[in-house]
Write a protein that holds these residues in place. Sequence first.
Motif, PDB file in Angstrom:
ATOM      1  N   HIS A 260       5.439   6.996   4.891  1.00  0.00           N
ATOM      2  CA  HIS A 260       3.619   6.755   4.461  1.00  0.00           C
ATOM      3  C   HIS A 260       3.299   6.964   3.297  1.00  0.00           C
ATOM      4  CE1 HIS A 260       4.041   6.139   8.358  1.00  0.00           C
ATOM      5  NE2 HIS A 260       4.272   7.706   8.674  1.00  0.00           N
ATOM      6  N   THR A 261       3.685   7.463   1.604  1.00  0.00           N
ATOM      7  CA  THR A 261       3.872   7.277   0.116  1.00  0.00           C
ATOM      8  C   THR A 261       2.913   6.379  -0.066  1.00  0.00           C
ATOM      9  OG1 THR A 261       5.722   9.118  -0.134  1.00  0.00           O
ATOM     10  CG2 THR A 261       4.473   8.109  -1.612  1.00  0.00           C
TER      11      THR A 261
ATOM     12  N   VAL B  38      10.382  10.674  -2.278  1.00  0.00           N
ATOM     13  CA  VAL B  38       9.809  10.283  -1.228  1.00  0.00           C
ATOM     14  C   VAL B  38       9.657  11.523   0.209  1.00  0.00           C
ATOM     15  CG1 VAL B  38       9.239   8.183  -1.585  1.00  0.00           C
ATOM     16  CG2 VAL B  38      10.481   8.526   0.472  1.00  0.00           C
ATOM     17  N   ASN B  39      10.585  12.063   0.645  1.00  0.00           N
ATOM     18  CA  ASN B  39      10.549  12.963   0.280  1.00  0.00           C
ATOM     19  C   ASN B  39      10.062  14.631   0.608  1.00  0.00           C
ATOM     20  OD1 ASN B  39      13.071  12.098   2.441  1.00  0.00           O
ATOM     21  ND2 ASN B  39      14.517  12.712   0.918  1.00  0.00           N
TER      22      ASN B  39
ATOM     23  N   ALA C 170       1.564  -0.998  -0.034  1.00  0.00           N
ATOM     24  CA  ALA C 170       0.004  -0.129  -0.310  1.00  0.00           C
ATOM     25  C   ALA C 170       0.909   1.425   0.208  1.00  0.00           C
ATOM     26  CB  ALA C 170      -1.229  -0.146   1.596  1.00  0.00           C
ATOM     27  N   ASP C 171       2.148   0.984   0.511  1.00  0.00           N
ATOM     28  CA  ASP C 171       2.810   2.570   0.813  1.00  0.00           C
ATOM     29  C   ASP C 171       4.305   1.982   0.379  1.00  0.00           C
ATOM     30  OD1 ASP C 171       3.032   1.255   2.895  1.00  0.00           O
ATOM     31  OD2 ASP C 171       2.422   2.684   4.083  1.00  0.00           O
TER      32      ASP C 171
ATOM     33  N   ILE D 176      15.010   7.315  -2.124  1.00  0.00           N
ATOM     34  CA  ILE D 176      13.971   6.445  -2.465  1.00  0.00           C
ATOM     35  C   ILE D 176      13.431   7.357  -3.300  1.00  0.00           C
ATOM     36  CG2 ILE D 176      11.832   5.752  -2.296  1.00  0.00           C
ATOM     37  CD1 ILE D 176      13.204   4.319   0.923  1.00  0.00           C
ATOM     38  N   ILE D 177      13.196   7.056  -5.192  1.00  0.00           N
ATOM     39  CA  ILE D 177      12.025   7.509  -5.242  1.00  0.00           C
ATOM     40  C   ILE D 177      10.805   6.935  -6.229  1.00  0.00           C
ATOM     41  CG2 ILE D 177      12.536   9.013  -7.522  1.00  0.00           C
ATOM     42  CD1 ILE D 177      14.314  10.556  -5.673  1.00  0.00           C
TER      43      ILE D 177
END
Length: 91
Positions: A73-74, A66-67, A26-27, A59-60
Amino acid sequence: MAVTVKFFANFREAAGADKTVIEGTADVSSLLKALVAKFGEKLGRQLFDGEKLRETVNIIVNGRSVNLLQGLHTKLKDGDVVAIFPPVSGG
């Protein structure tokens, strides 16, 4: 739902693969847990310091860090591409 994960540098070595497809996450947090379950503790040690994501992990998701999104939680959706790589420098 399938997400493609691309590994770079030391993460590629730890996983023993340059990419993989993971279903049912999910994330980003659940994706990372699924990757450690699939590829083992060697990858886990590259990603985490205890329970915390190492600061040296980038992490992209679909070209965006994602930052700049919702961090671990993305939310992920079918067809997303996630890249995991160490810090990059150059000039």
